[in-house]
Every structure is written in C-alpha cells, then in structure tokens.
Design a protein around this motif. Sequence first.
Motif, PDB file in Angstrom:
ATOM      1  N   UNK A   5      15.611   0.670   5.940  1.00 35.35           N
ATOM      2  CA  UNK A   5      16.623   1.396   5.168  1.00 35.35           C
ATOM      3  C   UNK A   5      16.091   1.789   3.799  1.00 35.35           C
ATOM      4  N   UNK A   6      16.686   2.837   3.252  1.00 35.07           N
ATOM      5  CA  UNK A   6      16.349   3.275   1.898  1.00 35.07           C
ATOM      6  C   UNK A   6      16.938   2.287   0.898  1.00 35.07           C
ATOM      7  N   UNK A   7      16.383   2.281  -0.310  1.00 33.89           N
ATOM      8  CA  UNK A   7      16.892   1.417  -1.372  1.00 33.89           C
ATOM      9  C   UNK A   7      15.791   0.603  -2.000  1.00 33.89           C
ATOM     10  N   UNK A   8      16.182  -0.363  -2.811  1.00 31.40           N
ATOM     11  CA  UNK A   8      15.228  -1.236  -3.483  1.00 31.40           C
ATOM     12  C   UNK A   8      14.952  -2.450  -2.598  1.00 31.40           C
ATOM     13  N   UNK A   9      13.682  -2.714  -2.405  1.00 29.08           N
ATOM     14  CA  UNK A   9      13.258  -3.837  -1.566  1.00 29.08           C
ATOM     15  C   UNK A   9      12.386  -4.769  -2.399  1.00 29.08           C
ATOM     16  N   UNK A  10      12.670  -6.059  -2.324  1.00 27.58           N
ATOM     17  CA  UNK A  10      11.804  -7.057  -2.947  1.00 27.58           C
ATOM     18  C   UNK A  10      10.971  -7.658  -1.819  1.00 27.58           C
ATOM     19  N   UNK A  42      13.155  11.703   5.888  1.00 25.80           N
ATOM     20  CA  UNK A  42      13.475  13.133   5.783  1.00 25.80           C
ATOM     21  C   UNK A  42      13.164  13.906   7.055  1.00 25.80           C
ATOM     22  N   UNK A  43      12.734  13.217   8.083  1.00 21.36           N
ATOM     23  CA  UNK A  43      12.372  13.905   9.321  1.00 21.36           C
ATOM     24  C   UNK A  43      12.521  12.977  10.500  1.00 21.36           C
ATOM     25  N   UNK A  44      11.921  13.372  11.592  1.00 18.55           N
ATOM     26  CA  UNK A  44      11.960  12.544  12.790  1.00 18.55           C
ATOM     27  C   UNK A  44      10.555  12.250  13.265  1.00 18.55           C
ATOM     28  N   UNK A  45      10.382  11.114  13.893  1.00 17.78           N
ATOM     29  CA  UNK A  45       9.087  10.745  14.434  1.00 17.78           C
ATOM     30  C   UNK A  45       8.047  10.516  13.366  1.00 17.78           C
ATOM     31  N   UNK A  56       0.832  -1.202   0.000  1.00 18.61           N
ATOM     32  CA  UNK A  56       0.000   0.000   0.000  1.00 18.61           C
ATOM     33  C   UNK A  56       0.864   1.249   0.000  1.00 18.61           C
ATOM     34  N   UNK A  57       0.294   2.304  -0.537  1.00 22.99           N
ATOM     35  CA  UNK A  57       0.955   3.606  -0.502  1.00 22.99           C
ATOM     36  C   UNK A  57       1.839   3.867  -1.706  1.00 22.99           C
ATOM     37  N   UNK A  58       2.415   5.041  -1.681  1.00 25.93           N
ATOM     38  CA  UNK A  58       3.369   5.456  -2.711  1.00 25.93           C
ATOM     39  C   UNK A  58       4.410   6.316  -2.012  1.00 25.93           C
ATOM     40  N   UNK A  59       5.466   6.610  -2.705  1.00 21.22           N
ATOM     41  CA  UNK A  59       6.548   7.397  -2.104  1.00 21.22           C
ATOM     42  C   UNK A  59       6.946   6.816  -0.748  1.00 21.22           C
ATOM     43  N   UNK A  60       7.277   5.540  -0.758  1.00 23.60           N
ATOM     44  CA  UNK A  60       7.625   4.821   0.468  1.00 23.60           C
ATOM     45  C   UNK A  60       8.886   5.399   1.107  1.00 23.60           C
ATOM     46  N   UNK A  61       8.872   5.523   2.431  1.00 25.66           N
ATOM     47  CA  UNK A  61       9.962   6.146   3.182  1.00 25.66           C
ATOM     48  C   UNK A  61      10.431   5.200   4.279  1.00 25.66           C
ATOM     49  N   UNK A  62      11.747   5.129   4.474  1.00 28.28           N
ATOM     50  CA  UNK A  62      12.324   4.294   5.523  1.00 28.28           C
ATOM     51  C   UNK A  62      11.770   4.712   6.883  1.00 28.28           C
ATOM     52  N   UNK A 103       4.468  11.538   6.979  1.00 29.37           N
ATOM     53  CA  UNK A 103       3.340  12.247   6.401  1.00 29.37           C
ATOM     54  C   UNK A 103       2.113  12.150   7.267  1.00 29.37           C
ATOM     55  N   UNK A 104       1.091  12.842   6.880  1.00 27.75           N
ATOM     56  CA  UNK A 104      -0.157  12.870   7.631  1.00 27.75           C
ATOM     57  C   UNK A 104      -1.060  11.747   7.180  1.00 27.75           C
TER      58      UNK A 104
END
Length: 143
Positions: A100-105, A129-132, A43-49, A137-138
Amino acid sequence: MTTTFRRTTRLGLAGSGIATVLATAALIAPFAHADATQHVAVAGSDHTAGCSYTVTAVGVVGYSSSDSGADVTFYDNGAVIGTVEVPAIGTTTTTWRPAAAGTHEVTAKVAGISTRWIVPATVTVAPSTGTGSAACGLPSFSG
C-alpha cells in the motif's frame, strides 16, 4: 528529626518514580536500544506500491563463531517481511514489496544472545500508477 525523615522519604519516592518512568520509556521505545552503526537501507527511490525493493540490514554482526550468525527478521510497520540468517559479520538482505501507499517504517530485529532492534528506515511509498511490471519502471542495465 521528623522533617529529615519526611524529606528522605520524599526523595526516595521521587527517585523510585523517576526509575519507573525511565523503565517504562525503555519498554515503549524499542529502538532506543538500537545500535546506531547498524541500520536498515532500502534500495531505490520513488518507491511505488506493488514493486519490489532490496532491503539491507547494514553492519549486522552475527553471534556465532562458525560461518553462520544470528537470524535477522525484517518488518514493515510491524508486519514481518521475512527472516534471513546473517553471516558471522556483514550485511543481509531480503526483498520487500510494499502493498500500500503511505509511510512505511522498515526495520529489522537481530535474534541471538540478546534480541535487539536495528535503526529503521522511513520510506514514503506512492500509489501504483499502472498495471503489471510496467508500473514499476524499467530495470537498469548500467553498471
């Protein structure tokens, strides 16, 4: 007569060699036996570590005639995310938090009569890109 024997022997050896190559390829590529109707969706887009996402094994069919089915184990680049019991027929979900950032299978394996892999999803994860919770995102309140 000798020529025929050699030709037959060579063909037999060539056939054995081809069978060995095919068997090796099947062992090396576990997803070659995956059922294309069953796949993993993230689910989602723009996945973040560091953020949480729902991972779904779609179209999984359990092996039991009762209310429960087979165990489905989810993986991120080969590391276990979690194991969930799937209903007799349907989908099953778990929560994934990429560290971690990167490509995940992201994939899953169904245990039962015969263990088989589910077609994986490849997800690109950006660095945090932030903390907590603000870094993730919201939440969406629509729907």
